[in-house]
Each structure stands twice: as C-alpha cells, then as structure tokens.
Design a protein around this motif. Structure first.
Motif, PDB file in Angstrom:
ATOM      1  N   LEU A 134       0.868  -1.181   0.000  1.00  0.00           N
ATOM      2  CA  LEU A 134       0.000   0.000   0.000  1.00  0.00           C
ATOM      3  C   LEU A 134       0.898   1.222   0.000  1.00  0.00           C
ATOM      4  O   LEU A 134       1.726   1.377   0.900  1.00  0.00           O
ATOM      5  N   ILE A 135       0.782   2.062  -0.999  1.00  0.00           N
ATOM      6  CA  ILE A 135       1.598   3.280  -1.033  1.00  0.00           C
ATOM      7  C   ILE A 135       0.704   4.484  -0.760  1.00  0.00           C
ATOM      8  O   ILE A 135      -0.316   4.675  -1.412  1.00  0.00           O
ATOM      9  N   LEU A 136       1.094   5.252   0.246  1.00  0.00           N
ATOM     10  CA  LEU A 136       0.286   6.392   0.687  1.00  0.00           C
ATOM     11  C   LEU A 136       1.127   7.653   0.665  1.00  0.00           C
ATOM     12  O   LEU A 136       2.343   7.602   0.856  1.00  0.00           O
ATOM     13  N   ARG A 137       0.464   8.774   0.426  1.00  0.00           N
ATOM     14  CA  ARG A 137       1.156  10.056   0.567  1.00  0.00           C
ATOM     15  C   ARG A 137       0.260  10.997   1.359  1.00  0.00           C
ATOM     16  O   ARG A 137      -0.898  10.666   1.623  1.00  0.00           O
ATOM     17  N   ASP A 138       0.792  12.143   1.718  1.00  0.00           N
ATOM     18  CA  ASP A 138       0.022  13.119   2.489  1.00  0.00           C
ATOM     19  C   ASP A 138      -1.396  13.230   1.914  1.00  0.00           C
ATOM     20  O   ASP A 138      -1.565  13.467   0.716  1.00  0.00           O
ATOM     21  N   PRO A 139      -2.425  13.029   2.750  1.00  0.00           N
ATOM     22  CA  PRO A 139      -3.800  12.978   2.236  1.00  0.00           C
ATOM     23  C   PRO A 139      -4.246  14.249   1.509  1.00  0.00           C
ATOM     24  O   PRO A 139      -5.025  14.162   0.549  1.00  0.00           O
ATOM     25  N   THR A 140      -3.769  15.407   1.964  1.00  0.00           N
ATOM     26  CA  THR A 140      -4.153  16.655   1.285  1.00  0.00           C
ATOM     27  C   THR A 140      -3.514  16.707  -0.108  1.00  0.00           C
ATOM     28  O   THR A 140      -4.182  17.021  -1.100  1.00  0.00           O
ATOM     29  N   GLU A 141      -2.241  16.364  -0.171  1.00  0.00           N
ATOM     30  CA  GLU A 141      -1.560  16.323  -1.483  1.00  0.00           C
ATOM     31  C   GLU A 141      -2.250  15.323  -2.411  1.00  0.00           C
ATOM     32  O   GLU A 141      -2.353  15.547  -3.614  1.00  0.00           O
ATOM     33  N   ARG A 142      -2.702  14.210  -1.809  1.00  0.00           N
ATOM     34  CA  ARG A 142      -3.366  13.198  -2.615  1.00  0.00           C
ATOM     35  C   ARG A 142      -4.672  13.731  -3.213  1.00  0.00           C
ATOM     36  O   ARG A 142      -4.986  13.466  -4.366  1.00  0.00           O
ATOM     37  N   VAL A 143      -5.410  14.532  -2.417  1.00  0.00           N
ATOM     38  CA  VAL A 143      -6.661  15.119  -2.908  1.00  0.00           C
ATOM     39  C   VAL A 143      -6.355  16.044  -4.100  1.00  0.00           C
ATOM     40  O   VAL A 143      -7.036  15.998  -5.133  1.00  0.00           O
ATOM     41  N   ILE A 144      -5.316  16.855  -3.953  1.00  0.00           N
ATOM     42  CA  ILE A 144      -4.979  17.805  -5.018  1.00  0.00           C
ATOM     43  C   ILE A 144      -4.511  17.060  -6.275  1.00  0.00           C
ATOM     44  O   ILE A 144      -4.859  17.425  -7.402  1.00  0.00           O
ATOM     45  N   SER A 145      -3.769  15.984  -6.065  1.00  0.00           N
ATOM     46  CA  SER A 145      -3.313  15.177  -7.194  1.00  0.00           C
ATOM     47  C   SER A 145      -4.499  14.515  -7.910  1.00  0.00           C
ATOM     48  O   SER A 145      -4.571  14.476  -9.151  1.00  0.00           O
ATOM     49  N   ASP A 146      -5.441  14.040  -7.125  1.00  0.00           N
ATOM     50  CA  ASP A 146      -6.656  13.401  -7.636  1.00  0.00           C
ATOM     51  C   ASP A 146      -7.446  14.431  -8.474  1.00  0.00           C
ATOM     52  O   ASP A 146      -7.863  14.166  -9.618  1.00  0.00           O
ATOM     53  N   TYR A 147      -7.610  15.624  -7.890  1.00  0.00           N
ATOM     54  CA  TYR A 147      -8.310  16.712  -8.594  1.00  0.00           C
ATOM     55  C   TYR A 147      -7.598  17.024  -9.921  1.00  0.00           C
ATOM     56  O   TYR A 147      -8.236  17.179 -10.958  1.00  0.00           O
ATOM     57  N   THR A 148      -6.270  17.124  -9.864  1.00  0.00           N
ATOM     58  CA  THR A 148      -5.482  17.500 -11.054  1.00  0.00           C
ATOM     59  C   THR A 148      -5.678  16.479 -12.172  1.00  0.00           C
ATOM     60  O   THR A 148      -5.835  16.843 -13.339  1.00  0.00           O
ATOM     61  N   GLN A 149      -5.705  15.201 -11.788  1.00  0.00           N
ATOM     62  CA  GLN A 149      -5.911  14.161 -12.806  1.00  0.00           C
ATOM     63  C   GLN A 149      -7.289  14.312 -13.466  1.00  0.00           C
ATOM     64  O   GLN A 149      -7.411  14.273 -14.685  1.00  0.00           O
ATOM     65  N   VAL A 150      -8.321  14.501 -12.646  1.00  0.00           N
ATOM     66  CA  VAL A 150      -9.680  14.641 -13.186  1.00  0.00           C
ATOM     67  C   VAL A 150      -9.764  15.911 -14.049  1.00  0.00           C
ATOM     68  O   VAL A 150     -10.376  15.912 -15.116  1.00  0.00           O
ATOM     69  N   TYR A 151      -9.117  16.971 -13.571  1.00  0.00           N
ATOM     70  CA  TYR A 151      -9.093  18.243 -14.303  1.00  0.00           C
ATOM     71  C   TYR A 151      -8.558  18.042 -15.724  1.00  0.00           C
ATOM     72  O   TYR A 151      -9.187  18.451 -16.701  1.00  0.00           O
ATOM     73  N   TYR A 152      -7.425  17.366 -15.841  1.00  0.00           N
ATOM     74  CA  TYR A 152      -6.834  17.158 -17.181  1.00  0.00           C
ATOM     75  C   TYR A 152      -7.670  16.204 -18.024  1.00  0.00           C
ATOM     76  O   TYR A 152      -7.817  16.397 -19.225  1.00  0.00           O
ATOM     77  N   ASN A 153      -8.230  15.166 -17.383  1.00  0.00           N
ATOM     78  CA  ASN A 153      -9.100  14.238 -18.136  1.00  0.00           C
ATOM     79  C   ASN A 153     -10.285  14.981 -18.724  1.00  0.00           C
ATOM     80  O   ASN A 153     -10.680  14.750 -19.874  1.00  0.00           O
ATOM     81  N   ARG A 154     -10.862  15.886 -17.929  1.00  0.00           N
ATOM     82  CA  ARG A 154     -12.029  16.637 -18.405  1.00  0.00           C
ATOM     83  C   ARG A 154     -11.635  17.605 -19.520  1.00  0.00           C
ATOM     84  O   ARG A 154     -12.355  17.736 -20.503  1.00  0.00           O
ATOM     85  N   LEU A 155     -10.494  18.252 -19.343  1.00  0.00           N
ATOM     86  CA  LEU A 155     -10.011  19.161 -20.402  1.00  0.00           C
ATOM     87  C   LEU A 155      -9.872  18.400 -21.719  1.00  0.00           C
ATOM     88  O   LEU A 155     -10.315  18.865 -22.773  1.00  0.00           O
ATOM     89  N   GLU A 156      -9.259  17.218 -21.625  1.00  0.00           N
ATOM     90  CA  GLU A 156      -9.010  16.423 -22.834  1.00  0.00           C
ATOM     91  C   GLU A 156     -10.308  15.995 -23.510  1.00  0.00           C
ATOM     92  O   GLU A 156     -10.377  15.903 -24.734  1.00  0.00           O
ATOM     93  N   SER A 157     -11.350  15.753 -22.708  1.00  0.00           N
ATOM     94  CA  SER A 157     -12.613  15.341 -23.334  1.00  0.00           C
ATOM     95  C   SER A 157     -13.587  16.519 -23.463  1.00  0.00           C
ATOM     96  O   SER A 157     -14.799  16.322 -23.584  1.00  0.00           O
ATOM     97  N   HIS A 158     -13.023  17.741 -23.435  1.00  0.00           N
ATOM     98  CA  HIS A 158     -13.784  18.987 -23.672  1.00  0.00           C
ATOM     99  C   HIS A 158     -14.974  19.142 -22.737  1.00  0.00           C
ATOM    100  O   HIS A 158     -16.025  19.641 -23.128  1.00  0.00           O
ATOM    101  N   LYS A 159     -14.804  18.703 -21.503  1.00  0.00           N
ATOM    102  CA  LYS A 159     -15.853  18.894 -20.498  1.00  0.00           C
ATOM    103  C   LYS A 159     -15.497  20.115 -19.648  1.00  0.00           C
ATOM    104  O   LYS A 159     -14.314  20.437 -19.504  1.00  0.00           O
ATOM    105  N   PRO A 160     -16.511  20.764 -19.055  1.00  0.00           N
ATOM    106  CA  PRO A 160     -16.195  21.941 -18.227  1.00  0.00           C
ATOM    107  C   PRO A 160     -15.402  21.557 -16.978  1.00  0.00           C
ATOM    108  O   PRO A 160     -15.587  20.462 -16.445  1.00  0.00           O
ATOM    109  N   VAL A 161     -14.536  22.469 -16.545  1.00  0.00           N
ATOM    110  CA  VAL A 161     -13.736  22.203 -15.345  1.00  0.00           C
ATOM    111  C   VAL A 161     -14.034  23.272 -14.286  1.00  0.00           C
ATOM    112  O   VAL A 161     -14.509  24.352 -14.613  1.00  0.00           O
ATOM    113  N   GLN A 162     -13.759  22.926 -13.040  1.00  0.00           N
ATOM    114  CA  GLN A 162     -13.972  23.862 -11.937  1.00  0.00           C
ATOM    115  C   GLN A 162     -12.667  24.082 -11.191  1.00  0.00           C
ATOM    116  O   GLN A 162     -11.803  23.210 -11.181  1.00  0.00           O
ATOM    117  N   HIS A 163     -12.578  25.268 -10.540  1.00  0.00           N
ATOM    118  CA  HIS A 163     -11.428  25.499  -9.674  1.00  0.00           C
ATOM    119  C   HIS A 163     -11.479  24.529  -8.506  1.00  0.00           C
ATOM    120  O   HIS A 163     -12.571  24.178  -8.039  1.00  0.00           O
TER     121      HIS A 163
END
Ligand SMILES: Nc1ncnc2c1ncn2[C@@H]1O[C@H](COP(=O)(O)OS(=O)(=O)O)[C@@H](OP(=O)(O)O)[C@H]1O
Length: 297
Positions: A134-163
C-alpha cells in the motif's frame, strides 16, 4: 533467473521463442498474444499493490520491475473492484498476468482496490496469506493530485472544469462528500482491510519518500517480499526536466508517462488549512492503527 530473461518481452529473446506460438492451448492465449518462453507460466499475483490512487502506484510498480525476481502486469486489472471482471473468474485474472519463472513473483497494481469496500474479502478468499503493498502520501496532497488528474481528463474530453476551491468548499464549509476527500480517509479504508488481514501482511510504502529518494523505500519492499537485494542506486537518475527520478535498467532509461508528476494548482492557504485540519484526526487514528507515524500535515 538470468537477468536477460527477466523482461520476457525483450526482442531478441522473443525471436528465439517464436516457435512457441501456437503451442499454448489454454485460454489465456485468447486474452494476450504473448509468446510463452519455455519453463514459464502465468501466475496469480503473490503480491498486489492495492493503492492508494495517486499515491505513486505506477512509480512503485515500475521500480519494482527492475528486480529480476519480479514480473508485473502491464495494465490495471480491476479484477476485485469491478463486478463485471470479478464474475469472469480467477482463470481470467491469471490470463492477464505476464509469463514468469517459478522463482519470480507476479505483481499487479490497481489503485482503486484500497478504497473499494468489497475488495479485501475477495482478495482474502483468493489467498489469505497474500502480501499486500500500500503506497500512501500526504492525504491533502493526494486530494490535489486526484483533482489534477480529473481536471486534465475533463479538459481532454472537452468537459467543463472547476477550480479546486469551488469543489472543495460548499456553502463556506469543507465539502467532505467530495470523493477525492473520501479516498484520503486512510483510517476508514484501513479498518476494513484489517478485518481480513494481519497488519504484518500489509507493507506501507511512504509515497512522499518514494518521490524524493526511491531506493530506501524499495529496499524495504525487497525485505518484505523476502527477495535478495537487487535494486541498486545506479538504477535511478534524477531528471531535471521532469523533476522526478527516472529508471535505468537493462541498458534503457525511462521516465514515467507525462501524466505522472504534473504540476498542481496553487491552492488557497485557508482551504489548505481546512483540509489539513479535517485530516488530522483521521491521520492520528491511522498512525495508531498501523503503529507508524507519517508526519503528514
Ligand atoms: N518517479 C516518479 N515519476 C513521476 N511521478 C512519480 C514518481 N514517483 C512518484 N510519483 C508520483 O506518482 C503520482 C501518481 O500516482 P499513481 O501512479 O498512483 O496514480 S494513479 O492512481 O495510478 O493514477 C504522481 O502524482 P502527481 O504528482 O500528482 O502527478 C507523482 O507525484
């Protein structure tokens, strides 16, 4: 196992083994057109990287793949967390594994396993003495990383993104229903795993350390898996452009895909503090559950 036999997809080795094609009668061949080198078979993983999503699971898997006694599944299998795959049965699961020699360990990683409620019991049913990573990192950093991944996925599929802040804060309060926040509640998820496995079956890799200095974390994994130490300092070099360690192995140099190690948005300090504060109690609970402190915020 001779080193050169480790990467079974190696061109030269493959050429000499082409005669093996067609000799396979089991249905695994149906799923993968790989050639079976003599003396090898597909094995059910003896070790699984169960998560966490955005924890550094790909880096961990690729770095362990340096070891001559380890073979890794190329893709995320989603056997235990997706019902439509689970019903296909264990032979289907095995058929997705690479060929390996008897003394090699097969590893797969599916980051979603850690947070999926039905997974611990299913893995236990398959192999109650399995070793889990099990590999874990700081939970707050993980949330931001998770958000960043979804953000780019949405950009790539031309979906709206939020701050980030607009998702994380709702009506002035922390939106604790946000999935990315839920996934960072490590104590809640770990509690479920510990209902089925002993703590000594689950080795926790520090994802923050793996980024900064991968070797010591990998050496701990070698010990946990009872493998001879084969991963060396020379297997890593820091790539200034990428800003991360990359891998040197079998005469090749490679960095992880560009989707790994993307810049994160700058997050408002008050919001950051709210996240740190929310995770603090959960983190403490997690540390006492696993008898180890991780110095997360
Ligand atoms: N050597 C190296 N190179 C690149 N990236 C590295 C490395 N080591 C760890 N990491 C961190 O891995 C994070 C991605 O985690 P995962 O592979 O678990 O993501 S995923 O859940 O499979 O999508 C990824 O998160 P982000 O930085 O948010 O992209 C990286 O920080």
């Amino acid at each position: 196992v001779p080193l050169e036999h480790h990467h079974l997809e190696n061109g030269a080795l493959l050429e000499t083994l082409k005669s093996e094609v067609g000799l396979l009668s089991n249905k695994s061949e149906h799923y993968s057109a790989q050639v079976r080198p003599p003396g090898t078979s597909r094995q059910i993983p003896q070790t699984i990287i169960i998560g966490v999503r955005k924890g550094g699971t790909r880096a961990l898997l690729e770095m362990l793949d340096i070891h001559p006694h380890i073979v890794v599944a190329a893709t995320e299998v989603h056997f235990f967390d997706w019902d439509e795959n689970y019903v296909k049965g264990i032979d289907w699961y095995r058929s997705l594994m690479p060929f390996s020699y008897e003394n090699q360990i097969t590893i797969e990683k599916t980051p979603g396993y850690f947070t999926s409620p039905q997974v611990p019991e299913r893995i236990h049913d398959m192999n109650s003495s399995i070793k889990l990573l099990l590999i874990l990192r700081d939970p707050t950093e993980r949330v931001i990383s998770d958000y960043t991944q979804v953000y780019y996925n949405r950009l790539e599929s031309h979906k709206p993104v939020q701050h980030f802040e607009d998702i994380v804060i709702k009506n002035g309060a922390l939106n604790t229903k946000y999935k990315a926040i839920q996934r960072s509640l490590y104590d809640i998820h770990m509690e479920r795993w510990l209902k089925h496995f002993n703590l000594n079956q689950i080795h926790i890799v520090d994802g923050n350390t793996l980024i900064k200095d991968p070797l010591p974390e990998l050496q701990k994994v070698e010990k946990f898996l009872n493998l001879p130490p084969r991963i060396l300092p020379s297997n890593f070099y820091f790539n200034q452009t990428k800003g991360f360690y990359c891998i040197r192995s079998d005469g090749r140099e490679r960095c992880l895909h560009e989707s790994k190690g993307r810049p994160h948005p700058v997050v408002n300090n008050t919001v950051l503090e709210q996240l740190h504060c929310y995770f603090r109690e959960h983190n403490k609970r997690f540390y006492s559950m696993v008898n180890h402190s991780f110095h997360w915020h």
